[in-house]
Design a protein around this motif. Structure first.
Motif, PDB file in Angstrom:
ATOM      1  N   TYR A 246      -9.895  10.553   1.431  1.00 21.39           N
ATOM      2  CA  TYR A 246      -8.817   9.963   0.659  1.00 21.39           C
ATOM      3  C   TYR A 246      -9.364   9.394  -0.643  1.00 21.39           C
ATOM      4  O   TYR A 246     -10.564   9.277  -0.822  1.00 21.39           O
ATOM      5  CB  TYR A 246      -8.117   8.857   1.459  1.00 21.39           C
ATOM      6  N   GLN A 247      -8.449   9.049  -1.543  1.00 21.89           N
ATOM      7  CA  GLN A 247      -8.808   8.356  -2.779  1.00 21.89           C
ATOM      8  C   GLN A 247      -7.955   7.101  -2.864  1.00 21.89           C
ATOM      9  O   GLN A 247      -6.760   7.138  -2.560  1.00 21.89           O
ATOM     10  CB  GLN A 247      -8.517   9.203  -4.008  1.00 21.89           C
ATOM     11  N   LEU A 248      -8.571   6.009  -3.276  1.00 20.03           N
ATOM     12  CA  LEU A 248      -7.833   4.780  -3.543  1.00 20.03           C
ATOM     13  C   LEU A 248      -7.465   4.773  -5.010  1.00 20.03           C
ATOM     14  O   LEU A 248      -8.308   5.033  -5.862  1.00 20.03           O
ATOM     15  CB  LEU A 248      -8.683   3.554  -3.210  1.00 20.03           C
ATOM     16  N   ARG A 249      -6.209   4.474  -5.292  1.00 21.57           N
ATOM     17  CA  ARG A 249      -5.756   4.439  -6.685  1.00 21.57           C
ATOM     18  C   ARG A 249      -5.272   3.032  -7.008  1.00 21.57           C
ATOM     19  O   ARG A 249      -4.329   2.543  -6.403  1.00 21.57           O
ATOM     20  CB  ARG A 249      -4.608   5.423  -6.887  1.00 21.57           C
ATOM     21  N   PHE A 250      -5.935   2.434  -7.962  1.00 23.22           N
ATOM     22  CA  PHE A 250      -5.522   1.138  -8.459  1.00 23.22           C
ATOM     23  C   PHE A 250      -4.767   1.363  -9.759  1.00 23.22           C
ATOM     24  O   PHE A 250      -4.643   2.497 -10.220  1.00 23.22           O
ATOM     25  CB  PHE A 250      -6.740   0.235  -8.655  1.00 23.22           C
ATOM     26  N   HIS A 251      -4.277   0.313 -10.359  1.00 20.79           N
ATOM     27  CA  HIS A 251      -3.418   0.453 -11.538  1.00 20.79           C
ATOM     28  C   HIS A 251      -4.061   1.298 -12.632  1.00 20.79           C
ATOM     29  O   HIS A 251      -3.420   2.139 -13.233  1.00 20.79           O
ATOM     30  CB  HIS A 251      -3.045  -0.924 -12.078  1.00 20.79           C
ATOM     31  N   ASP A 252      -5.362   1.123 -12.869  1.00 22.76           N
ATOM     32  CA  ASP A 252      -5.987   1.829 -13.986  1.00 22.76           C
ATOM     33  C   ASP A 252      -7.256   2.573 -13.605  1.00 22.76           C
ATOM     34  O   ASP A 252      -8.016   2.974 -14.464  1.00 22.76           O
ATOM     35  CB  ASP A 252      -6.289   0.852 -15.114  1.00 22.76           C
ATOM     36  N   SER A 253      -7.492   2.785 -12.304  1.00 19.89           N
ATOM     37  CA  SER A 253      -8.717   3.478 -11.924  1.00 19.89           C
ATOM     38  C   SER A 253      -8.542   4.190 -10.586  1.00 19.89           C
ATOM     39  O   SER A 253      -7.577   3.981  -9.881  1.00 19.89           O
ATOM     40  CB  SER A 253      -9.881   2.499 -11.844  1.00 19.89           C
ATOM     41  N   ILE A 254      -9.539   5.000 -10.259  1.00 12.06           N
ATOM     42  CA  ILE A 254      -9.575   5.745  -9.001  1.00 12.06           C
ATOM     43  C   ILE A 254     -10.896   5.424  -8.325  1.00 12.06           C
ATOM     44  O   ILE A 254     -11.939   5.437  -8.958  1.00 12.06           O
ATOM     45  CB  ILE A 254      -9.488   7.264  -9.248  1.00 12.06           C
ATOM     46  N   ALA A 255     -10.858   5.133  -7.041  1.00 10.13           N
ATOM     47  CA  ALA A 255     -12.082   4.896  -6.275  1.00 10.13           C
ATOM     48  C   ALA A 255     -12.206   5.983  -5.213  1.00 10.13           C
ATOM     49  O   ALA A 255     -11.281   6.230  -4.472  1.00 10.13           O
ATOM     50  CB  ALA A 255     -12.033   3.517  -5.622  1.00 10.13           C
TER      51      ALA A 255
ATOM     52  N   VAL B 253      -4.281   8.252  -1.678  1.00  9.42           N
ATOM     53  CA  VAL B 253      -3.958   9.672  -1.722  1.00  9.42           C
ATOM     54  C   VAL B 253      -4.844  10.365  -0.699  1.00  9.42           C
ATOM     55  O   VAL B 253      -6.057  10.402  -0.847  1.00  9.42           O
ATOM     56  CB  VAL B 253      -4.186  10.264  -3.132  1.00  9.42           C
ATOM     57  N   PHE B 254      -4.210  10.898   0.353  1.00  9.58           N
ATOM     58  CA  PHE B 254      -4.953  11.598   1.395  1.00  9.58           C
ATOM     59  C   PHE B 254      -5.202  13.026   0.936  1.00  9.58           C
ATOM     60  O   PHE B 254      -4.271  13.778   0.683  1.00  9.58           O
ATOM     61  CB  PHE B 254      -4.173  11.585   2.711  1.00  9.58           C
TER      62      PHE B 254
ATOM     63  N   ILE C 275       0.871  -1.180   0.000  1.00  9.11           N
ATOM     64  CA  ILE C 275       0.000   0.000   0.000  1.00  9.11           C
ATOM     65  C   ILE C 275       0.901   1.222   0.000  1.00  9.11           C
ATOM     66  O   ILE C 275       1.670   1.442   0.930  1.00  9.11           O
ATOM     67  CB  ILE C 275      -0.920   0.042   1.229  1.00  9.11           C
ATOM     68  N   GLY C 276       0.829   1.989  -1.074  1.00  6.93           N
ATOM     69  CA  GLY C 276       1.585   3.229  -1.154  1.00  6.93           C
ATOM     70  C   GLY C 276       0.679   4.396  -0.820  1.00  6.93           C
ATOM     71  O   GLY C 276      -0.511   4.374  -1.117  1.00  6.93           O
ATOM     72  N   TYR C 277       1.221   5.421  -0.180  1.00  9.30           N
ATOM     73  CA  TYR C 277       0.397   6.573   0.181  1.00  9.30           C
ATOM     74  C   TYR C 277       1.174   7.869   0.016  1.00  9.30           C
ATOM     75  O   TYR C 277       2.395   7.897   0.039  1.00  9.30           O
ATOM     76  CB  TYR C 277      -0.138   6.448   1.607  1.00  9.30           C
ATOM     77  N   THR C 278       0.399   8.916  -0.186  1.00 10.17           N
ATOM     78  CA  THR C 278       0.950  10.255  -0.313  1.00 10.17           C
ATOM     79  C   THR C 278      -0.098  11.243   0.155  1.00 10.17           C
ATOM     80  O   THR C 278      -1.283  10.925   0.077  1.00 10.17           O
ATOM     81  CB  THR C 278       1.367  10.551  -1.766  1.00 10.17           C
TER      82      THR C 278
END
Length: 147
Positions: free
Chosen positions: A129-138, A122-123, A71-74
């Motif tokens: 926050y937003q969850l970022r997967f390889h090809d989408s954003i949740a 991404v906080f 899990i990467g975060y920024t």
């Protein structure tokens, strides 16, 4: 004085409205038309109300699928570090690998390199926050607004 000027202005406006009947009618009917249109559209797409879901025991989590999960975060703020530490160690016995990135661009590059077992977070602030997967954003939201 003031009353005479107000009365003269009112009389002038009545004369103008009487002479320009077409535009006067449009001034009244267009807002009514748009109000009718909005009511019609809201009736076509009503709000969906969901019933309450009862508490249910979902059983234990299969942690075998989380081997080498990253899990990467920024951005790497103090609050984000605390949240990610809690996610990694309090909820899983073995822990999940967490990596911090300085920018969203670095996070995006890492998600391309580790696409199969990588999720980016991404906080936006301390509460969203937003969850970022390889090809989408949740998006994170438990309350979904109607269109």
């Amino acid at each position: 004085g003031v009353w005479r000027q107000t009365r003269a202005l009112l009389f002038k406006n009545c004369l103008i409205k009487g002479r320009t009947k077409k535009s006067s009618v449009q001034e009244v009917l267009f807002p009514l038309f748009f109000l009718f249109w909005l009511i019609l559209m809201s009736m076509m797409h009503p709000h969906r109300k969901y019933d309450e879901v009862a508490n249910t025991d979902l059983g234990t989590l299969d942690t075998s699928q989380l081997v080498n999960f990253v899990i990467g975060y920024t951005p790497p703020t103090h609050m984000a570090r605390e949240i990610m530490k809690k996610v990694a160690f309090d909820n899983f016995e073995d822990g999940i690998i967490t990596e911090e990135y300085l920018s969203e661009e670095e996070l995006q590059e890492a998600s391309v390199l580790k696409s199969s077992n990588f999720v980016g977070v991404v906080f936006k602030d301390s509460m969203s926050y937003q969850l970022r997967f390889h090809d989408s954003i949740a998006m994170s939201s438990i309350y979904m607004e109607s269109r």
